[in-house]
Design a protein around this motif. Structure first.
Motif, mmCIF file in Angstrom:
data_model
loop_
_atom_site.group_PDB
_atom_site.id
_atom_site.type_symbol
_atom_site.label_atom_id
_atom_site.label_comp_id
_atom_site.label_asym_id
_atom_site.label_seq_id
_atom_site.Cartn_x
_atom_site.Cartn_y
_atom_site.Cartn_z
ATOM 1 N N GLY A 22 0.818 -1.210 0.116
ATOM 2 C CA GLY A 22 0.050 0.023 0.007
ATOM 3 C C GLY A 22 0.703 1.343 -0.066
ATOM 4 N N LEU A 23 2.061 1.222 -0.375
ATOM 5 C CA LEU A 23 2.947 2.119 -0.241
ATOM 6 C C LEU A 23 2.585 3.397 -1.290
ATOM 7 N N GLU A 24 2.395 3.161 -2.523
ATOM 8 C CA GLU A 24 2.205 4.037 -3.424
ATOM 9 C C GLU A 24 0.684 4.617 -3.249
ATOM 10 N N GLU A 25 -0.305 3.859 -2.816
ATOM 11 C CA GLU A 25 -1.479 4.184 -2.337
ATOM 12 C C GLU A 25 -1.344 5.347 -1.258
ATOM 13 N N PHE A 79 -4.631 11.049 9.336
ATOM 14 C CA PHE A 79 -3.858 9.683 9.949
ATOM 15 C C PHE A 79 -4.675 8.375 9.540
ATOM 16 N N GLU A 80 -5.979 8.332 10.012
ATOM 17 C CA GLU A 80 -7.030 7.144 9.639
ATOM 18 C C GLU A 80 -7.010 6.874 8.041
ATOM 19 N N GLY A 81 -6.805 8.004 7.437
ATOM 20 C CA GLY A 81 -6.925 7.765 5.570
ATOM 21 C C GLY A 81 -5.793 7.060 5.234
ATOM 22 N N MET A 82 -4.501 7.626 5.689
ATOM 23 C CA MET A 82 -3.336 7.120 5.354
ATOM 24 C C MET A 82 -3.164 5.611 5.834
ATOM 25 N N ILE A 83 -3.521 5.358 7.128
ATOM 26 C CA ILE A 83 -3.560 3.874 7.423
ATOM 27 C C ILE A 83 -4.506 3.164 6.641
ATOM 28 N N ALA A 84 -5.780 3.475 6.510
ATOM 29 C CA ALA A 84 -6.787 2.868 5.486
ATOM 30 C C ALA A 84 -6.250 2.453 4.123
ATOM 31 N N ALA A 85 -5.386 3.417 3.550
ATOM 32 C CA ALA A 85 -4.664 3.445 2.171
ATOM 33 C C ALA A 85 -3.757 2.131 2.243
ATOM 34 N N ALA A 89 -4.308 -2.698 1.021
ATOM 35 C CA ALA A 89 -3.882 -3.776 0.027
ATOM 36 C C ALA A 89 -2.953 -4.778 0.841
ATOM 37 N N LYS A 90 -3.379 -5.115 2.167
ATOM 38 C CA LYS A 90 -2.848 -6.126 3.027
ATOM 39 C C LYS A 90 -3.162 -7.525 2.280
ATOM 40 N N HIS A 91 -4.073 -7.716 1.532
ATOM 41 C CA HIS A 91 -4.009 -9.262 1.034
ATOM 42 C C HIS A 91 -2.914 -9.507 0.052
#
Length: 229
Positions: A22-25, A79-85, A89-91
């Motif tokens: 999820g880094l690029e996201e 903060f929450e938006g970045m964590i969600a991004a 992609a955790k799958h």
């Protein structure tokens, strides 16, 4: 080979290739809010920090973008938006190739082993179990949630050494982040930098050496050579 009584592994970027997920996201999310950070800059600024410190520094950077201090609602949304991004992609997350073999090599060398991570305990346990590492570490999977200060403070490494019953001076730490290396040295331990994760861009190893890593290893195969008597 140097002799250690214990090997302490960071999780994200050492055992599990999660820092790149999820880094690029995340970079896109921040750019949409006025930041100019690249994915590489995100790694350099925030990797290895516990959530509280990460949030604090992210909000400070947001103040620079806005030209004023963000209010609490803006800070929380950022903060929450970045964590969600990242979590979206955790799958796609994978183990770092050779991670389990390195833990087994440490055990075969008569070293005690533990995980000492900035990740929240629930997420840390999930990753360790998901990739079959739990039987190797047993109960010795420790999150910075349980100590007063996260990396680069030494607390989590000192806690892990205490739980293993080992002298900090006889512990080797395997770390992919500048803050993790700094924490290991502050704990009186030796640190090897690790650049086998997908987030380790050019110059990453040099930054680990600059803050005191004894050496930098590009893969778990290289680590296993260090651990094999």
């Amino acid at each position: 080979m140097a002799s250690w009584d214990a090997v302490l592994f960071d999780c994200d970027g050492v055992l599990v290739d999660s820092e790149v997920v999820g880094l690029e996201e995340s970079a896109r999310f921040l750019r949409d809010r006025g930041f100019s950070f690249s994915a590489e800059e995100i790694i350099r600024r925030y990797t290895g920090k516990r959530d509280d410190r990460f949030r604090e520094e992210l909000v400070q950077d947001y103040a620079d973008v806005l030209g004023r201090a963000p209010d609490e609602e803006e800070s929380e949304a950022l903060f929450e938006g970045m964590i969600a991004a990242r979590r979206a992609a955790k799958h796609t997350m994978q183990a770092v190739p050779g991670a389990a073999q390195s833990v087994r090599a440490a055990i075969a060398a008569d070293c005690r082993v533990a995980v000492a991570s900035s990740s929240k305990q629930a997420f840390l346990d999930s990753k360790v179990e998901r990739f079959g590492l739990k039987p190797l570490f047993g109960e010795h999977v420790y999150s910075a949630d349980i100590v007063s200060q996260g990396k680069p403070a030494p607390d989590i490494f000192l806690y892990a050494a205490d739980r293993l019953g080992t002298d900090p001076a006889s512990c080797l730490v395997i770390e992919d982040s500048v803050y993790g290396v700094e924490a290991a040295l502050a704990a009186g331990m030796q640190a090897f930098g690790f650049t086998g994760g997908g987030h380790c861009f050019g110059g990453h190893g040099d930054r680990l050496l600059a803050v005191g890593a004894a050496k930098v290893l590009p893969s778990h195969a290289a680590l296993q050579q260090e651990l094999t008597p």
